[in-house]
Design a protein around this motif. Structure first.
Motif, PDB file in Angstrom:
ATOM      1  N   VAL A  49       0.831  -1.203   0.000  1.00 36.70           N
ATOM      2  CA  VAL A  49       0.000   0.000   0.000  1.00 36.70           C
ATOM      3  C   VAL A  49       0.868   1.257   0.000  1.00 36.70           C
ATOM      4  CG1 VAL A  49      -0.284   0.319   2.515  1.00 36.70           C
ATOM      5  CG2 VAL A  49      -2.112   0.994   0.967  1.00 36.70           C
ATOM      6  N   SER A  50       2.018   1.222   0.681  1.00 38.00           N
ATOM      7  CA  SER A  50       2.899   2.383   0.688  1.00 38.00           C
ATOM      8  C   SER A  50       3.530   2.600  -0.679  1.00 38.00           C
ATOM      9  CB  SER A  50       3.993   2.211   1.752  1.00 38.00           C
ATOM     10  OG  SER A  50       3.431   2.269   3.046  1.00 38.00           O
ATOM     11  N   ALA A  51       3.918   1.512  -1.333  1.00 34.88           N
ATOM     12  CA  ALA A  51       4.476   1.628  -2.679  1.00 34.88           C
ATOM     13  C   ALA A  51       3.438   2.202  -3.643  1.00 34.88           C
ATOM     14  CB  ALA A  51       4.967   0.263  -3.160  1.00 34.88           C
ATOM     15  N   ALA A  52       2.201   1.696  -3.556  1.00 36.29           N
ATOM     16  CA  ALA A  52       1.132   2.181  -4.428  1.00 36.29           C
ATOM     17  C   ALA A  52       0.846   3.658  -4.180  1.00 36.29           C
ATOM     18  CB  ALA A  52      -0.129   1.352  -4.211  1.00 36.29           C
ATOM     19  N   ALA A  53       0.823   4.048  -2.902  1.00 33.36           N
ATOM     20  CA  ALA A  53       0.557   5.452  -2.570  1.00 33.36           C
ATOM     21  C   ALA A  53       1.673   6.356  -3.082  1.00 33.36           C
ATOM     22  CB  ALA A  53       0.416   5.603  -1.057  1.00 33.36           C
ATOM     23  N   ALA A  54       2.923   5.906  -2.925  1.00 35.67           N
ATOM     24  CA  ALA A  54       4.060   6.714  -3.381  1.00 35.67           C
ATOM     25  C   ALA A  54       4.045   6.858  -4.902  1.00 35.67           C
ATOM     26  CB  ALA A  54       5.364   6.070  -2.916  1.00 35.67           C
ATOM     27  N   VAL A  55       3.755   5.772  -5.601  1.00 36.28           N
ATOM     28  CA  VAL A  55       3.746   5.784  -7.062  1.00 36.28           C
ATOM     29  C   VAL A  55       2.631   6.681  -7.594  1.00 36.28           C
ATOM     30  CG1 VAL A  55       3.230   4.351  -9.086  1.00 36.28           C
ATOM     31  CG2 VAL A  55       4.868   3.550  -7.372  1.00 36.28           C
ATOM     32  N   GLU A  56       1.490   6.694  -6.900  1.00 37.27           N
ATOM     33  CA  GLU A  56       0.334   7.445  -7.389  1.00 37.27           C
ATOM     34  C   GLU A  56       0.271   8.870  -6.840  1.00 37.27           C
ATOM     35  OE1 GLU A  56      -3.367   5.506  -7.576  1.00 37.27           O
ATOM     36  OE2 GLU A  56      -2.520   3.549  -8.028  1.00 37.27           O
ATOM     37  N   GLY A  57       1.377   9.341  -6.280  1.00 40.31           N
ATOM     38  CA  GLY A  57       1.442  10.731  -5.857  1.00 40.31           C
ATOM     39  C   GLY A  57       0.753  11.038  -4.554  1.00 40.31           C
ATOM     40  N   ALA A  58       0.653  10.034  -3.655  1.00 35.97           N
ATOM     41  CA  ALA A  58       0.070  10.255  -2.328  1.00 35.97           C
ATOM     42  C   ALA A  58       1.048   9.772  -1.253  1.00 35.97           C
ATOM     43  CB  ALA A  58      -1.262   9.539  -2.204  1.00 35.97           C
ATOM     44  N   THR A 109       8.988   2.988   0.221  1.00 40.96           N
ATOM     45  CA  THR A 109       8.311   4.263  -0.079  1.00 40.96           C
ATOM     46  C   THR A 109       9.261   5.220  -0.783  1.00 40.96           C
ATOM     47  OG1 THR A 109       6.817   4.035   1.812  1.00 40.96           O
ATOM     48  CG2 THR A 109       7.122   6.252   0.913  1.00 40.96           C
ATOM     49  N   GLY A 110      10.464   5.385  -0.222  1.00 44.80           N
ATOM     50  CA  GLY A 110      11.448   6.286  -0.830  1.00 44.80           C
ATOM     51  C   GLY A 110      11.878   5.819  -2.206  1.00 44.80           C
ATOM     52  N   VAL A 111      12.125   4.530  -2.344  1.00 44.56           N
ATOM     53  CA  VAL A 111      12.584   3.979  -3.622  1.00 44.56           C
ATOM     54  C   VAL A 111      11.480   4.057  -4.677  1.00 44.56           C
ATOM     55  CG1 VAL A 111      13.318   1.865  -4.795  1.00 44.56           C
ATOM     56  CG2 VAL A 111      14.313   2.474  -2.574  1.00 44.56           C
ATOM     57  N   ALA A 112      10.255   3.630  -4.300  1.00 39.18           N
ATOM     58  CA  ALA A 112       9.153   3.605  -5.267  1.00 39.18           C
ATOM     59  C   ALA A 112       8.813   5.000  -5.772  1.00 39.18           C
ATOM     60  CB  ALA A 112       7.921   2.956  -4.635  1.00 39.18           C
ATOM     61  N   ALA A 113       8.756   5.969  -4.857  1.00 42.71           N
ATOM     62  CA  ALA A 113       8.414   7.336  -5.268  1.00 42.71           C
ATOM     63  C   ALA A 113       9.467   7.898  -6.213  1.00 42.71           C
ATOM     64  CB  ALA A 113       8.280   8.228  -4.029  1.00 42.71           C
ATOM     65  N   SER A 114      10.732   7.677  -5.894  1.00 46.43           N
ATOM     66  CA  SER A 114      11.813   8.226  -6.722  1.00 46.43           C
ATOM     67  C   SER A 114      11.855   7.588  -8.098  1.00 46.43           C
ATOM     68  CB  SER A 114      13.161   8.030  -6.006  1.00 46.43           C
ATOM     69  OG  SER A 114      13.185   8.715  -4.775  1.00 46.43           O
ATOM     70  N   LEU A 115      11.675   6.270  -8.168  1.00 43.65           N
ATOM     71  CA  LEU A 115      11.731   5.580  -9.452  1.00 43.65           C
ATOM     72  C   LEU A 115      10.507   5.881 -10.311  1.00 43.65           C
ATOM     73  CD1 LEU A 115      13.151   2.065  -8.441  1.00 43.65           C
ATOM     74  CD2 LEU A 115      14.383   4.023  -9.425  1.00 43.65           C
ATOM     75  N   ALA A 116       9.343   6.040  -9.674  1.00 44.15           N
ATOM     76  CA  ALA A 116       8.104   6.239 -10.427  1.00 44.15           C
ATOM     77  C   ALA A 116       7.930   7.671 -10.909  1.00 44.15           C
ATOM     78  CB  ALA A 116       6.906   5.829  -9.573  1.00 44.15           C
ATOM     79  N   THR A 117       8.315   8.616 -10.067  1.00 42.42           N
ATOM     80  CA  THR A 117       8.068  10.023 -10.389  1.00 42.42           C
ATOM     81  C   THR A 117       9.330  10.813 -10.724  1.00 42.42           C
ATOM     82  OG1 THR A 117       8.248  10.784  -8.083  1.00 42.42           O
ATOM     83  CG2 THR A 117       6.096   9.958  -8.808  1.00 42.42           C
ATOM     84  N   GLY A 118      10.487  10.240 -10.408  1.00 42.96           N
ATOM     85  CA  GLY A 118      11.733  10.965 -10.613  1.00 42.96           C
ATOM     86  C   GLY A 118      12.017  11.985  -9.536  1.00 42.96           C
ATOM     87  N   GLU A 119      11.135  12.050  -8.538  1.00 41.11           N
ATOM     88  CA  GLU A 119      11.280  12.991  -7.441  1.00 41.11           C
ATOM     89  C   GLU A 119      11.200  12.241  -6.113  1.00 41.11           C
ATOM     90  OE1 GLU A 119      11.862  16.195  -7.713  1.00 41.11           O
ATOM     91  OE2 GLU A 119      11.654  16.309  -9.904  1.00 41.11           O
ATOM     92  N   VAL A 156      -5.697   3.280  -1.453  1.00 37.79           N
ATOM     93  CA  VAL A 156      -5.145   4.541  -1.957  1.00 37.79           C
ATOM     94  C   VAL A 156      -6.233   5.406  -2.576  1.00 37.79           C
ATOM     95  CG1 VAL A 156      -3.578   5.576  -3.647  1.00 37.79           C
ATOM     96  CG2 VAL A 156      -2.833   3.605  -2.298  1.00 37.79           C
ATOM     97  N   ASP A 157      -7.050   4.811  -3.442  1.00 38.94           N
ATOM     98  CA  ASP A 157      -8.118   5.585  -4.090  1.00 38.94           C
ATOM     99  C   ASP A 157      -9.131   6.094  -3.063  1.00 38.94           C
ATOM    100  OD1 ASP A 157      -6.920   5.096  -6.485  1.00 38.94           O
ATOM    101  OD2 ASP A 157      -8.299   3.527  -7.135  1.00 38.94           O
ATOM    102  N   GLY A 158      -9.524   5.223  -2.131  1.00 42.39           N
ATOM    103  CA  GLY A 158     -10.476   5.637  -1.107  1.00 42.39           C
ATOM    104  C   GLY A 158      -9.899   6.665  -0.159  1.00 42.39           C
ATOM    105  N   GLY A 159      -8.635   6.459   0.245  1.00 41.84           N
ATOM    106  CA  GLY A 159      -7.993   7.393   1.171  1.00 41.84           C
ATOM    107  C   GLY A 159      -7.814   8.772   0.574  1.00 41.84           C
ATOM    108  N   VAL A 160      -7.363   8.820  -0.673  1.00 43.10           N
ATOM    109  CA  VAL A 160      -7.208  10.114  -1.356  1.00 43.10           C
ATOM    110  C   VAL A 160      -8.577  10.759  -1.557  1.00 43.10           C
ATOM    111  CG1 VAL A 160      -6.517  11.211  -3.530  1.00 43.10           C
ATOM    112  CG2 VAL A 160      -5.051   9.471  -2.493  1.00 43.10           C
ATOM    113  N   GLY A 161      -9.579   9.940  -1.847  1.00 41.45           N
ATOM    114  CA  GLY A 161     -10.930  10.475  -2.020  1.00 41.45           C
ATOM    115  C   GLY A 161     -11.462  11.115  -0.756  1.00 41.45           C
ATOM    116  N   ILE A 162     -11.269  10.449   0.391  1.00 43.32           N
ATOM    117  CA  ILE A 162     -11.724  11.005   1.679  1.00 43.32           C
ATOM    118  C   ILE A 162     -10.968  12.288   1.997  1.00 43.32           C
ATOM    119  CG2 ILE A 162     -11.782  10.619   4.176  1.00 43.32           C
ATOM    120  CD1 ILE A 162     -12.219   7.646   3.588  1.00 43.32           C
TER     121      ILE A 162
END
Length: 334
Positions: free
Chosen positions: A59-68, A262-272, A197-203
Motif C-alpha cells: 500500500v505504501s508503494a502504491a501510494a508513493a507511485v500514485e502521488g500520495a 516508499t522512498g525507492v518507489a516514489a523516486s523511481l516512479a516520479t523521478g522525485e 489509496v483511491d479511497g484514502g485520497v478520495g476522503i
C-alpha cells in the motif's frame, strides 16, 4: 454524501482484502518453503518476516507511485504509534505485559535507533531514493544480525514467533492449495492497496485534509487491528508476554522495509523524492519517538506494562488522535 460512504467502503474493504491477501500469501509461501526443506529459521526471517509486512509495503508503494506519499509515510508513523500506545495499552488493562525477555531490550534499542534515523532522513522534507536505499539496507542488516545471533537469543519473543513454523496454523498441505494461496495473495495485495489509496485520497479530498492524516488515522488503525486482536486474546488468556516483542519487531519493519520501499518507489516512479509533510515534524515524529522510548524504558527498568501504564498509553493515543483532528479540522462536503 454518497461519496463519503463509497470512499469509506473502499478503504475498509481494501484493508480487509490487503490483510487477508498478506496472510494467505505468507501461509502459502511458508508451506512451499517448508516442503522444499528450507530451515525454519531462514523461512521465519525471510518469508514470514517480510510477508507479514507485505500489506504495508504494497500500500505504501502504491501510494508513493500514485502521488500520495503522505498516505504512505502516515501509515508508517501512525502504525508505529498505534502499535505501542494501543496494541500494548489496551491489553495491559486486562493483564500485565512483561518486558524482561533479553531480546526485548536489544530490539527496543534497535527500534529507537532506526526511528531516529528515519526522522533524520525525513527532516529535510523529503524521503529520497538514497534515503530509501539506506532504510532498505537497514532491514537487510537487521535480518542478517538476527540470523547470526539466533542461537544465542532463543528467548527473543519476536524471533520465537517468526521461527515457530511447525505450530503455524492454517498452512495448506497439498500442492494445488499451496498454489492457490500464493496466487490469491499475489492478486489480493495490489487490489487491496489500490482500493485503500483511491479511497484514502478520495476522503482526504472530500474533507479537505492532507492525505497524511488518513494514513495516520484510518489506515494506521486498520493495519494495526490484527496485532491488537492477537494481543487482546493473549491478554485474556494471561499470555500477553509475546506482545511487546511482536510490536517492537513490527515497528522495525515498518520503518525500514516500508519506509525503504516508499522512498525507492516514489523516486523511481516520479523521478522525485517522496515529500514529507511539515506536520510530521511538528508532531507525529516526536509522538512516534516518545512511544519507542517508552518501550525501551520499560525494558531497561525490567518493569511490566501494568494497568495504570496501559490506561495512560490508551488515553495518550486518544489524545493524539484528538490533537490530529484539532490540527486538521474537517471541511464537511456540501
Amino acid at each position: 454524501m454518497p461519496d463519503i460512504f463509497l470512499f469509506s467502503l473502499m478503504v475498509l474493504g481494501g484493508i480487509v482484502v490487503l490483510l487477508t491477501g498478506g496472510d494467505i500469501l505468507v501461509r502459502g509461501a511458508t508451506a512451499l518453503a517448508s516442503k522444499a526443506g528450507v530451515p525454519p529459521l531462514l523461512v521465519g526471517l525471510t518469508i514470514v518476516a517480510f510477508g507479514t509486512s507485505a500489506p504495508e509495503m504494497v500500500v505504501s508503494a502504491a501510494a508513493a507511485v500514485e502521488g500520495a506519499p503522505g498516505l504512505a509515510i502516515g501509515n508508517i508513523v501512525g502504525s508505529n504509534i498505534a502499535n505501542v500506545l494501543l496494541v500494548l495499552g489496551l491489553p495491559a488493562l486486562l493483564a500485565p505485559i512483561a518486558s524482561t525477555a533479553k531480546g526485548v531490550k536489544r530490539n527496543a534499542l534497535i527500534a529507537l535507533a532506526f526511528t531516529a534515523l528515519f526522522i533524520a532522513l525525513c527532516f529535510d522534507g523529503a524521503l529520497s531514493l538514497i534515503d530509501g536505499a539506506i532504510l532498505a539496507a537497514g532491514i537487510v542488516g537487521y535480518i542478517t544480525f538476527l540470523a547470526l545471533t539466533a542461537k544465542g537469543h532463543q528467548d527473543d519473543p519476536m524471533l520465537a514467533e517468526l521461527t515457530d513454523i511447525e505450530h503455524m496454523d492454517g498452512l495448506p498441505q497439498k500442492a494445488p492449495m499451496v498454489a492457490l494461496f500464493l496466487l490469491g495473495g499475489l492478486v489480493m495485495l495490489p487490489i487491496g492497496a489500490q482500493l485503500i489509496v483511491d479511497g484514502g485520497v478520495g476522503i482526504a479530498t472530500l474533507f479537505n485534509v492532507p492525505d497524511a492524516v488518513i494514513g495516520l488515522t484510518i489506515l494506521a488503525f486498520g493495519t494495526s487491528l490484527p496485532e491488537l486482536a492477537t494481543a487482546l486474546v493473549a491478554a485474556l488468556r494471561k499470555q500477553a508476554d509475546m506482545a511487546i516483542g511482536n510490536v517492537v519487531g513490527s515497528n522495525i519493519f515498518n520503518i525500514c522495509a516500508v519506509g525503504g520501499i516508499t522512498g525507492v518507489a516514489a523516486s523511481l516512479a516520479t523521478g522525485e523524492p517522496a515529500p514529507v509533510d511539515a506536520q510530521f515534524v511538528q508532531l507525529d515524529f516526536w509522538v512516534m519517538a516518545a512511544a519507542g522510548l517508552a518501550i525501551l524504558l520499560f525494558a531497561l527498568a525490567r518493569r511490566p506494562i501494568g494497568r495504570l501504564s496501559g490506561l495512560v498509553m490508551t488515553l495518550a493515543y486518544v489524545g493524539y488522535i484528538a490533537t490530529l483532528v484539532l490540527m486538521n479540522p474537517l471541511t464537511l462536503p456540501a
